[in-house]
Each structure stands twice: as structure tokens, then as C-alpha cells.
Design a protein around this motif. Structure first.
Motif, PDB file in Angstrom:
ATOM      1  N   GLY A  30       0.754  -1.247   0.000  1.00 14.68           N
ATOM      2  CA  GLY A  30       0.000   0.000   0.000  1.00 14.68           C
ATOM      3  C   GLY A  30       0.779   1.288   0.000  1.00 14.68           C
ATOM      4  O   GLY A  30       0.170   2.370   0.061  1.00 14.68           O
ATOM      5  N   THR A  31       2.122   1.231  -0.079  1.00 16.38           N
ATOM      6  CA  THR A  31       2.905   2.467  -0.089  1.00 16.38           C
ATOM      7  C   THR A  31       3.940   2.422  -1.205  1.00 16.38           C
ATOM      8  O   THR A  31       4.400   1.348  -1.584  1.00 16.38           O
ATOM      9  CB  THR A  31       3.647   2.681   1.249  1.00 16.38           C
ATOM     10  N   GLY A  49       6.831   4.192   4.478  1.00 18.61           N
ATOM     11  CA  GLY A  49       5.708   4.898   5.068  1.00 18.61           C
ATOM     12  C   GLY A  49       5.233   4.190   6.317  1.00 18.61           C
ATOM     13  O   GLY A  49       6.028   3.578   7.032  1.00 18.61           O
ATOM     14  N   VAL A  50       3.934   4.268   6.568  1.00 22.06           N
ATOM     15  CA  VAL A  50       3.347   3.685   7.773  1.00 22.06           C
ATOM     16  C   VAL A  50       2.175   2.790   7.388  1.00 22.06           C
ATOM     17  O   VAL A  50       1.338   3.178   6.570  1.00 22.06           O
ATOM     18  CB  VAL A  50       2.864   4.777   8.752  1.00 22.06           C
ATOM     19  N   TYR A  76       4.769  11.300   4.643  1.00 21.74           N
ATOM     20  CA  TYR A  76       4.749   9.847   4.727  1.00 21.74           C
ATOM     21  C   TYR A  76       3.499   9.312   4.038  1.00 21.74           C
ATOM     22  O   TYR A  76       2.470   9.989   3.959  1.00 21.74           O
ATOM     23  CB  TYR A  76       4.797   9.377   6.185  1.00 21.74           C
ATOM     24  N   ALA A  77       3.617   8.090   3.539  1.00 20.34           N
ATOM     25  CA  ALA A  77       2.474   7.403   2.934  1.00 20.34           C
ATOM     26  C   ALA A  77       1.826   6.531   3.999  1.00 20.34           C
ATOM     27  O   ALA A  77       2.509   5.993   4.879  1.00 20.34           O
ATOM     28  CB  ALA A  77       2.936   6.557   1.764  1.00 20.34           C
ATOM     29  N   LEU A  78       0.520   6.377   3.928  1.00 19.80           N
ATOM     30  CA  LEU A  78      -0.223   5.605   4.924  1.00 19.80           C
ATOM     31  C   LEU A  78      -1.001   4.491   4.242  1.00 19.80           C
ATOM     32  O   LEU A  78      -1.770   4.740   3.310  1.00 19.80           O
ATOM     33  CB  LEU A  78      -1.186   6.509   5.689  1.00 19.80           C
ATOM     34  N   GLN A 116      -1.242  14.575   8.483  1.00 18.59           N
ATOM     35  CA  GLN A 116      -1.900  14.196   7.244  1.00 18.59           C
ATOM     36  C   GLN A 116      -0.902  13.520   6.299  1.00 18.59           C
ATOM     37  O   GLN A 116       0.124  14.106   5.952  1.00 18.59           O
ATOM     38  CB  GLN A 116      -2.483  15.429   6.554  1.00 18.59           C
ATOM     39  N   PRO A 117      -1.140  12.268   5.868  1.00 22.59           N
ATOM     40  CA  PRO A 117      -0.199  11.585   4.971  1.00 22.59           C
ATOM     41  C   PRO A 117      -0.277  12.132   3.552  1.00 22.59           C
ATOM     42  O   PRO A 117      -1.276  12.720   3.147  1.00 22.59           O
ATOM     43  CB  PRO A 117      -0.660  10.126   5.029  1.00 22.59           C
ATOM     44  N   THR A 118       0.798  11.897   2.787  1.00 23.94           N
ATOM     45  CA  THR A 118       0.814  12.340   1.397  1.00 23.94           C
ATOM     46  C   THR A 118      -0.073  11.455   0.529  1.00 23.94           C
ATOM     47  O   THR A 118      -0.711  11.937  -0.408  1.00 23.94           O
ATOM     48  CB  THR A 118       2.246  12.310   0.844  1.00 23.94           C
ATOM     49  N   THR A 119      -0.094  10.165   0.819  1.00 29.29           N
ATOM     50  CA  THR A 119      -0.983   9.244   0.106  1.00 29.29           C
ATOM     51  C   THR A 119      -1.647   8.322   1.127  1.00 29.29           C
ATOM     52  O   THR A 119      -1.076   8.022   2.181  1.00 29.29           O
ATOM     53  CB  THR A 119      -0.226   8.380  -0.928  1.00 29.29           C
TER      54      THR A 119
END
Length: 317
Positions: A120-121, A126-127, A263-265, A292-295
């Protein structure tokens, strides 16, 4: 379909409720397409016996081969992304199983959070946040540092999970029956769902020796339904769950020194995937904390992330 072993990899997503297997054909460029999928029951052997966990993984693999129209046989690589495999002992146990079963020439074992992150990232950085039967946040940054928060299991943690949401509801019902808490729509909802006449019968249901955690977690939908109907206790329980999940993400972001909006989530687990308003509220809480994540990607099948990790293992040869 004529599938050669050297062309095939397996990705396994072993969770507290469901096990998924993806059988993929890998090209020379290391691009892949999924040829077969299989599902089975829970395979977290911290919450079920080892024999059952391995049987479910084997069953998911068998079904993946069946859906591809071929007999099960040894593949080039397998990546097992397993819930409850965050410690060396569990990882070694799954590695021994992979070797003894002969499922693949090359095997790797990671946590289910790592496969969610891979699925998913961008580039697996990311996280990842899991909120299903249990809960966990896991992340990695560009420097290769890793961090996690939660994942302490149903006795010590799993905050914000379906299991803990259900337990909070049952505790609320007990307080209401005792006169220690407010009346709640949760009481008739749970009694009807479980075909019980007396709220004290919930004790026998919950403490039954064969009661699976996934079954308990599955009742969390009653809390969401009660909240939609305006039940104050249900709304309080869900608000607390949101705060707990926000804190898990915040901890990992802090440990990895991600800056705001950097970061991407990746999100997965029944609570996050199937409860849209709950998911939106969580993202709002993150935004309020400048997290707020970037994606944002909802991952409904982390076995694809396991496939990608298995392929990385082949590339490293």
C-alpha cells in the motif's frame, strides 16, 4: 495452464481471522501477474494452536493452486507475512515449517504489517496501520529504519481493534445491568445477535473455552450500528478507538522522524476497511495533529505485498 516452478512465487497474508495466498507468475523483468488466489481461516498461532495455523496456510496455498488450474508444487520463493510473527521465535517456527513442507526453494517470514506496507505504499516506505481483530502500526523510512507501535496482543494491547471495541461494549452492558452506567442500545443488540435472553448469559458466551477472538471481534459491527442510531456509549467507544489508532500512527511517525505530510499511509483490517465514517474520522484526527499523509491506500489483500517481498528476495540472489 503450464506453470513452471521457476516462474512462480507465493505471497501469504496470515491474519487473526483470515489467511490469503496469492500465486504469481514472475517475468524475467520481475514484473508479475497473479495466477491464483486462495483463502482459509486464521493462522496467527499465538491465538490458535500451531497445527491449526499451519493447516490453514497449507489450505490457502492449495486453493491458490486450484484456482490457477494446476496441482500444488514447489515454487521459486514464498514470503509469509504472518500476524503474530514479530518476534524471532515465531519467525523461526514459520521458517522451519516452510523448509519442512518444501513449499518453496527460497522462503522469508515477515510480519503482516510489512506486507501491508509493501502493498500500500510507494516502494514500501511509510506507515501501515492495521485495525482488524487486533491492531498495530508499523513503518519504515528511506534510511531503512523501522518502527512499530502496538501489537502487544489482546491482553496487553490491540487498542482500537474490533476485539477491543467489542469488549468495551460488553463492559458497558455489564455496567448498565449493574446500574453503574447508562442504559444502552448495545444490550438488546448483543442479546439478539447471540440469541440470548439474559444479559448475564454473556458471561458464558464470552468465556467459552472454544470462543475465537475473531468471533468476538466480528461483533464490533453492532457497536457501529448502535452509534449510527445515536447511542452515546457506542459513540464514546468508537471515539476512544479512533484516538488509540491515531496515537499508534503518531508514535511511528515520531520514531521515524517523518515530517508533517511526508509519509504514505496504508490502512487495512476489517475495522478500517469496512467502516468508512470511522476511517474518515481517524484521518481527520490525524489532520488535526498535522499528521496528514501524502498518500492513503486501503489494502484489502496484503498477500500482494508478500508477493512483492518474495520477488525482492529473488532479485537479491
Amino acid at each position: 495452464m503450464n506453470l513452471q516452478s521457476k516462474q512462480l512465487v507465493l505471497g501469504i497474508d496470515g491474519g487473526g481471522s483470515t489467511t490469503r495466498a496469492a500465486l504469481a507468475v514472475v517475468a524475467e523483468t520481475f514484473e508479475f501477474h497473479v495466477a491464483g488466489r486462495g483463502t482459509a481461516g486464521a493462522s496467527n498461532f499465538n491465538s490458535s494452536v500451531w497445527e491449526v495455523a499451519t493447516e490453514q496456510v497449507q489450505l490457502a496455498i492449495q486453493r491458490a493452486f486450484e484456482s490457477a488450474g494446476t496441482e500444488p508444487h514447489r515454487v521459486a520463493a514464498v514470503c509469509l507475512g504472518m500476524s503474530g510473527a514479530g518476534r524471532t521465535a515465531e519467525q523461526q517456527a514459520w521458517m522451519r515449517w516452510a523448509k519442512e513442507s518444501g513449499v518453496a526453494e527460497q522462503a522469508s517470514v515477515v510480519t503482516d504489517a510489512e506486507t501491508v506496507l509493501a502493498a500500500g505504499t510507494p516502494e514500501g516506505r511509510g506507515v501501515a496501520l492495521i485495525a482488524g481483530t487486533g491492531s498495530l502500526a508499523f513503518g519504515t523510512n528511506a534510511a531503512g529504519q523501522v518502527a512499530r507501535a502496538g501489537g502487544w496482543g489482546y491482553l496487553l494491547g490491540d487498542e482500537g481493534s474490533g476485539y477491543q471495541i467489542t469488549l468495551a461494549a460488553l463492559r458497558g452492558i455489564a455496567r448498565a445491568v449493574d446500574g453503574r452506567g447508562p442504559d444502552t442500545r448495545l444490550q438488546p443488540a448483543f442479546l439478539e445477535a447471540l440469541d440470548l435472553n439474559d444479559p448475564r448469559a454473556l458471561i458464558g458466551w464470552l468465556y467459552h473455552t472454544e470462543r475465537e477472538r475473531s468471533e468476538i471481534a466480528g461483533l464490533s459491527h453492532l457497536v457501529f450500528e448502535a452509534a449510527e442510531q445515536g447511542d452515546a456509549l457506542a459513540r464514546t467507544i468508537l471515539q476512544q478507538a479512533i484516538f488509540e489508532l491515531r496515537d499508534l500512527v503518531q508514535s511511528v511517525v515520531s520514531q521515524l522522524s517523518f515530517s508533517s505530510s511526508d509519509y504514505a499511509l496504508a490502512l487495512t483490517g476489517g475495522v478500517l476497511l469496512h467502516q468508512r465514517d470511522f476511517r474518515v474520522s481517524l484521518l481527520e484526527r490525524l489532520r488535526e495533529q498535522e499528521l496528514q499523509p501524502t498518500t492513503i491506500e486501503c489494502v484489502d489483500d496484503a498477500s500482494l505485498g508478500a508477493v512483492r517481498l518474495a520477488i525482492k528476495g529473488l532479485q537479491a540472489e
